[in-house]
Write an enzyme that holds these catalytic residues in place. Structure first.
Site, PDB file in Angstrom:
ATOM      1  N   HIS A   1       4.240   5.954  -3.908  1.00 18.48           N
ATOM      2  CA  HIS A   1       5.672   6.074  -3.620  1.00 18.48           C
ATOM      3  C   HIS A   1       6.509   5.306  -4.639  1.00 18.48           C
ATOM      4  O   HIS A   1       6.071   4.292  -5.175  1.00 18.48           O
ATOM      5  CB  HIS A   1       5.982   5.508  -2.227  1.00 18.48           C
ATOM      6  CG  HIS A   1       5.186   6.142  -1.136  1.00 18.48           C
ATOM      7  ND1 HIS A   1       4.733   5.430  -0.062  1.00 18.48           N
ATOM      8  CD2 HIS A   1       4.761   7.412  -0.958  1.00 18.48           C
ATOM      9  CE1 HIS A   1       4.069   6.242   0.752  1.00 18.48           C
ATOM     10  NE2 HIS A   1       4.074   7.446   0.222  1.00 18.48           N
TER      11      HIS A   1
ATOM     12  N   LYS B   1       8.885  -4.866  -5.600  1.00 19.48           N
ATOM     13  CA  LYS B   1       8.236  -5.211  -4.333  1.00 19.48           C
ATOM     14  C   LYS B   1       7.334  -6.420  -4.522  1.00 19.48           C
ATOM     15  O   LYS B   1       6.727  -6.595  -5.579  1.00 19.48           O
ATOM     16  CB  LYS B   1       7.378  -4.046  -3.828  1.00 19.48           C
ATOM     17  CG  LYS B   1       8.156  -2.798  -3.490  1.00 19.48           C
ATOM     18  CD  LYS B   1       7.223  -1.680  -3.053  1.00 19.48           C
ATOM     19  CE  LYS B   1       8.001  -0.414  -2.736  1.00 19.48           C
ATOM     20  NZ  LYS B   1       7.099   0.693  -2.391  1.00 19.48           N
TER      21      LYS B   1
ATOM     22  N   ASP C   1       2.500  12.732   2.019  1.00 21.30           N
ATOM     23  CA  ASP C   1       1.671  12.298   0.891  1.00 21.30           C
ATOM     24  C   ASP C   1       0.679  13.374   0.438  1.00 21.30           C
ATOM     25  O   ASP C   1       0.183  13.326  -0.684  1.00 21.30           O
ATOM     26  CB  ASP C   1       0.926  11.004   1.228  1.00 21.30           C
ATOM     27  CG  ASP C   1       1.828   9.786   1.205  1.00 21.30           C
ATOM     28  OD1 ASP C   1       2.974   9.895   0.713  1.00 21.30           O
ATOM     29  OD2 ASP C   1       1.394   8.717   1.682  1.00 21.30           O
TER      30      ASP C   1
END
Length: 182
Positions: A61, A71, A169
């Site tokens: 992602h 992140k 996904d």
């Protein structure tokens, strides 16, 4: 904290300083001051947590600019193989990836800057996975890359007949099919 540089410029592995005694352990999982001094000048605005079972692959992602996200990820319970793929179009390591095992025992964290696709596979019976983001989730900006893109060559360390994917996904395109502007 101990900072370990990876083969790709940007992502770093962070090993916290662990204090143990007869009661258990203690470690500082995040300090904004220390993070900015040692890793990156990032202001995290959102924390997320997921729980998954063995065989789950989440990813790959990313969010497109201007909503790309850096992140900081870690495992609270269990073990994952955490993967970051460089999708910065002008990067010398475009299309390359790093894979790091994050476990409740090693307490490692992985910092992934913006411009990377991210995913993980669950190696333990169950995992509780936490991550900080420096940008809010923007549904109109989300993107994904097929976890089994042969050009990426990622070994998720899960037998193919045991992989569990979300419906979303299952349908991501290959990296070479995506138009990226970072």
């Amino acid at each position: 904290m101990n900072i370990i540089r990876t083969d790709i410029d940007g992502p770093v592995i962070i090993e916290p300083r662990l204090f143990t005694d007869g009661r258990g352990y203690f470690f500082e999982s995040f300090s904004l001051r220390d993070f900015k001094d040692a890793v990156a000048d990032v202001d995290f605005v959102q924390d997320n947590e997921s729980r998954s079972v063995y065989g789950v692959v989440r990813g790959l992602h990313f969010q497109k600019a201007p909503y790309s996200q850096a992140k900081l990820v870690r495992v609270v319970k269990g073990a994952v193989l955490d993967v970051a793929v460089d999708i910065r179009p002008d990067s010398p390591s475009f299309g390359k990836h790093i894979a790091v095992e994050l476990t409740e025992e090693n307490h490692r964290q992985l910092f992934i800057p913006g411009g990377f696709a991210h995913g993980f596979s669950v190696l333990s019976d169950e995992v509780v996975f936490q991550y900080k983001c420096d940008n809010y989730y923007a549904p109109s900006s989300e993107g994904g890359i097929s976890f089994d893109d042969p050009d990426l060559g990622i070994d998720w360390r899960i037998p193919s007949d045991r992989i569990i994917l979300s419906e979303k996904d299952r349908h991501h395109p290959r990296l070479k099919e995506i138009h990226l502007i970072q």
